[in-house]
Scaffold this motif. Structure first.
Motif, PDB file in Angstrom:
ATOM      1  N   MET A   1       0.932  -1.221   0.112  1.00 34.85           N
ATOM      2  CA  MET A   1       0.096  -0.057  -0.011  1.00 34.85           C
ATOM      3  C   MET A   1       1.064   1.278   0.151  1.00 34.85           C
ATOM      4  SD  MET A   1      -2.778   0.984   2.876  1.00 34.85           S
ATOM      5  CE  MET A   1      -4.155   1.721   2.402  1.00 34.85           C
ATOM      6  N   LYS A   2       0.399   2.211  -0.767  1.00 33.57           N
ATOM      7  CA  LYS A   2       1.181   3.529  -0.924  1.00 33.57           C
ATOM      8  C   LYS A   2       1.087   4.275   0.315  1.00 33.57           C
ATOM      9  CE  LYS A   2       1.687   7.536  -3.947  1.00 33.57           C
ATOM     10  NZ  LYS A   2       0.970   8.158  -4.985  1.00 33.57           N
ATOM     11  N   PRO A   3       2.123   4.817   0.829  1.00 35.57           N
ATOM     12  CA  PRO A   3       2.033   5.574   2.006  1.00 35.57           C
ATOM     13  C   PRO A   3       1.039   6.743   1.854  1.00 35.57           C
ATOM     14  CG  PRO A   3       4.159   5.374   1.614  1.00 35.57           C
ATOM     15  CD  PRO A   3       3.519   4.849   0.656  1.00 35.57           C
ATOM     16  N   LEU A   4       0.291   7.296   2.749  1.00 30.65           N
ATOM     17  CA  LEU A   4      -0.689   8.677   2.564  1.00 30.65           C
ATOM     18  C   LEU A   4       0.315   9.741   2.824  1.00 30.65           C
ATOM     19  CD1 LEU A   4      -3.706   7.377   4.247  1.00 30.65           C
ATOM     20  CD2 LEU A   4      -3.521   7.659   1.889  1.00 30.65           C
ATOM     21  N   PRO A   5       0.247  10.846   2.239  1.00 27.43           N
ATOM     22  CA  PRO A   5       0.721  12.270   2.546  1.00 27.43           C
ATOM     23  C   PRO A   5       0.220  12.517   4.159  1.00 27.43           C
ATOM     24  CG  PRO A   5      -0.655  12.605   1.015  1.00 27.43           C
ATOM     25  CD  PRO A   5      -0.672  11.008   1.124  1.00 27.43           C
ATOM     26  N   PHE A   6       0.967  13.733   4.582  1.00 23.43           N
ATOM     27  CA  PHE A   6       0.684  14.085   5.965  1.00 23.43           C
ATOM     28  C   PHE A   6      -0.504  14.971   5.730  1.00 23.43           C
ATOM     29  CE2 PHE A   6       0.874  17.197   9.540  1.00 23.43           C
ATOM     30  CZ  PHE A   6       1.025  16.209  10.827  1.00 23.43           C
ATOM     31  N   PRO A   7      -1.587  14.726   6.537  1.00 22.87           N
ATOM     32  CA  PRO A   7      -2.737  15.468   6.218  1.00 22.87           C
ATOM     33  C   PRO A   7      -2.910  16.937   6.341  1.00 22.87           C
ATOM     34  CG  PRO A   7      -2.957  14.515   8.409  1.00 22.87           C
ATOM     35  CD  PRO A   7      -1.825  14.163   7.796  1.00 22.87           C
ATOM     36  N   TYR A   8      -2.051  17.501   6.906  1.00 19.95           N
ATOM     37  CA  TYR A   8      -1.924  19.145   7.116  1.00 19.95           C
ATOM     38  C   TYR A   8      -0.863  19.654   6.369  1.00 19.95           C
ATOM     39  CZ  TYR A   8      -5.099  17.501  10.942  1.00 19.95           C
ATOM     40  OH  TYR A   8      -5.945  16.837  11.678  1.00 19.95           O
ATOM     41  N   SER A   9      -0.979  21.027   5.943  1.00 19.50           N
ATOM     42  CA  SER A   9      -0.130  21.748   5.291  1.00 19.50           C
ATOM     43  C   SER A   9       0.909  22.378   6.378  1.00 19.50           C
ATOM     44  CB  SER A   9      -0.589  22.815   4.313  1.00 19.50           C
ATOM     45  OG  SER A   9       0.595  23.291   3.733  1.00 19.50           O
ATOM     46  N   VAL A  10       1.780  21.791   6.743  1.00 24.71           N
ATOM     47  CA  VAL A  10       2.767  22.390   8.204  1.00 24.71           C
ATOM     48  C   VAL A  10       4.036  22.508   7.422  1.00 24.71           C
ATOM     49  CG1 VAL A  10       1.055  22.119   9.767  1.00 24.71           C
ATOM     50  CG2 VAL A  10       2.759  20.361   9.375  1.00 24.71           C
ATOM     51  N   ASN A  11       4.992  23.146   8.184  1.00 26.67           N
ATOM     52  CA  ASN A  11       6.320  23.273   7.813  1.00 26.67           C
ATOM     53  C   ASN A  11       6.772  23.305   9.311  1.00 26.67           C
ATOM     54  OD1 ASN A  11       6.264  23.563   5.051  1.00 26.67           O
ATOM     55  ND2 ASN A  11       5.823  25.536   5.226  1.00 26.67           N
ATOM     56  N   ILE A  12       8.224  22.597   9.219  1.00 26.48           N
ATOM     57  CA  ILE A  12       8.853  22.708  10.453  1.00 26.48           C
ATOM     58  C   ILE A  12      10.209  23.114  10.154  1.00 26.48           C
ATOM     59  CG2 ILE A  12      10.175  21.122  12.303  1.00 26.48           C
ATOM     60  CD1 ILE A  12       7.723  19.204  11.800  1.00 26.48           C
TER      61      ILE A  12
END
Length: 163
Positions: A1-12
């Motif tokens: 199964m392909k990994p899902l992207p992080f659900p929020y648009s955040v930067n660290i």
């Protein structure tokens, strides 16, 4: 199964500063008789409100063209002062790295304000959590979350900001 992207648009962004580097920098002799390196550092790195906070905390006289000479800031440079400035430096660098768009190169030092949560425009709140504000031209801005830690000779800061 392909990994899902992080659900929020955040930067660290994160940064670490060696305290002795900042202490050595702000303790250098005068810059060709014009201003001290402490004055130069605070002028280049801190936004207006942060410079007011710095003056209130460490009591150097305000800089004006008539008193900018080498003797105008006869202020002892203390480890506490260096630690405060190193914290601001690390927090701003982390905020610039977490910034949206072009990253650190697209955000100037003065476009980021470090303050205490809930302190309004000033940075000397009543012990709230630290945060960064990405300032814009009309004085407002977006808030980013800041974690900052001092341990011995090091200061580390991490910023979480909306992307």
């Amino acid at each position: 199964m392909k990994p899902l992207p992080f659900p929020y648009s955040v930067n660290i962004g994160t940064d670490i500063v060696h305290l002795s580097r900042i202490l050595r920098l702000i303790s250098r002799p005068h810059n060709y008789g014009k201003e001290t390196y402490l004055q130069r550092f605070t002028r280049r790195i801190l936004c207006d409100q942060e410079r007011l906070d710095f003056r209130a905390r460490f009591h150097p006289p305000p800089s004006t063209p008539s008193i900018i000479g080498p003797r105008s800031w006869n202020v002892p440079i203390t480890p506490e002062m260096a630690r405060w400035l190193a914290g601001r430096f690390a927090a701003k660098e982390a905020a610039r790295k977490a910034g949206h768009g072009g990253g650190a190169s697209s955000i100037s030092w003065k476009d980021v304000q470090v303050r205490t949560e809930g302190s309004g425009s000033g940075g000397r709140g009543s012990g709230g959590r630290p945060e960064v504000v990405y300032l814009n031209a009309n004085g407002g801005g977006h808030v980013g979350k800041l974690s900052i830690s001092h341990d011995g000779d090091y200061v580390v800061a991490t910023v979480l900001a909306a992307g």
